[in-house]
Enzyme design. Structure first.
Site, short mmCIF file in Angstrom:
data_model
loop_
_atom_site.label_atom_id
_atom_site.label_comp_id
_atom_site.label_asym_id
_atom_site.label_seq_id
_atom_site.Cartn_x
_atom_site.Cartn_y
_atom_site.Cartn_z
N LEU A 1 -113.08 43.31 17.47
CA LEU A 1 -112.07 44.26 17.96
C LEU A 1 -111.36 45.01 16.84
O LEU A 1 -110.36 45.68 17.07
CB LEU A 1 -111.06 43.53 18.85
CG LEU A 1 -111.67 42.87 20.10
CD1 LEU A 1 -110.61 42.12 20.88
CD2 LEU A 1 -112.38 43.89 20.97
N SER A 2 -111.87 44.90 15.62
CA SER A 2 -111.24 45.66 14.54
C SER A 2 -111.72 47.11 14.57
O SER A 2 -112.80 47.42 15.06
CB SER A 2 -111.53 45.02 13.18
OG SER A 2 -112.90 45.10 12.87
N HIS A 3 -110.88 47.99 14.06
CA HIS A 3 -111.16 49.42 14.10
C HIS A 3 -111.98 49.84 12.88
O HIS A 3 -111.70 49.38 11.77
CB HIS A 3 -109.84 50.21 14.09
CG HIS A 3 -109.03 50.02 15.32
ND1 HIS A 3 -108.20 48.94 15.48
CD2 HIS A 3 -108.94 50.75 16.45
CE1 HIS A 3 -107.61 49.02 16.67
NE2 HIS A 3 -108.04 50.11 17.27
N MET B 1 -107.52 42.73 7.69
CA MET B 1 -108.81 42.09 7.96
C MET B 1 -109.86 42.51 6.94
O MET B 1 -110.68 41.69 6.52
CB MET B 1 -109.29 42.39 9.39
CG MET B 1 -108.43 41.75 10.46
SD MET B 1 -108.13 39.98 10.21
CE MET B 1 -109.78 39.33 10.18
N GLU B 2 -109.81 43.76 6.51
CA GLU B 2 -110.76 44.22 5.50
C GLU B 2 -110.57 43.46 4.19
O GLU B 2 -111.55 43.08 3.54
CB GLU B 2 -110.61 45.73 5.29
CG GLU B 2 -111.15 46.57 6.44
CD GLU B 2 -110.31 46.57 7.71
OE1 GLU B 2 -110.79 47.09 8.73
OE2 GLU B 2 -109.17 46.06 7.70
N ASP C 1 -123.30 31.20 -2.84
CA ASP C 1 -124.74 31.43 -2.70
C ASP C 1 -125.45 31.47 -4.04
O ASP C 1 -126.53 30.90 -4.20
CB ASP C 1 -124.99 32.73 -1.93
CG ASP C 1 -126.47 33.01 -1.77
OD1 ASP C 1 -127.18 32.14 -1.22
OD2 ASP C 1 -126.92 34.08 -2.21
#
Length: 160
Positions: free
Chosen positions: A74-76, A112-113, A127
């Site tokens: 739901l992030s833009h 969020m980014e 990794d």
């Protein structure tokens, strides 16, 4: 204007931010990678078999910031104007603090980014080093700072 991720029927929706004015948004987030001190020293000395661990992790984190809407439902989608990843290393403890900063002139924040950027950069370190160090952990993913929009400035206690 409601900023709820659910409609009247309880269905998930993307928040409508079209009525908000764009402002400069900045967010900084951090993730902490813990490795054996000798693994960190090998990274710093350029002796890891997979190559430049921090260089690749930096690029992965920057790319991840731009891919956030593909990962968080739901992030833009945002036009990111700046994304950077920095590393603070502690050779004695084997810790790498991965800090991501994201900036955009948008209607919604870039927290969020920044969080995704720091997390993916940390995962990339894992990794690239997992063949040499099976005990690597990633923790303390946190928003350190944000500014822009109506809610103003947030600074995590440790940052004050």
């Amino acid at each position: 204007m409601s900023f709820n991720h659910f409609d009247e029927q309880g269905q998930a929706i993307m928040v409508d931010v079209s009525g908000k004015e764009p402002t400069l948004r900045t967010a900084r987030a951090q993730a902490v990678v813990r490795l054996r001190p000798e693994t960190l020293q090998a990274i710093l000395d350029g002796r890891m078999t997979k190559g430049d661990v921090l260089g690749v992790a930096r690029l992965a984190g920057i790319a991840a910031a731009k891919k956030t809407p593909e990962l968080i439902p739901l992030s833009h989608p945002l036009a990111i104007h700046h994304a950077a990843v920095e590393f603070a290393t502690d050779p004695e403890t084997g810790e790498i603090a991965v800090t991501a900063t994201v900036r955009a002139f948008e209607r919604t924040g870039v927290e969020m980014e920044a969080m995704v950027s720091a997390s993916v950069a940390a995962l990339t370190v894992y990794d690239m080093c997992k063949g040499s160090d099976k005990g690597i952990t990633i923790g303390q993913v946190a928003l350190l700072y944000k500014e822009g929009g109506k809610s103003g400035v947030y600074r995590r206690e440790e940052e004050r």
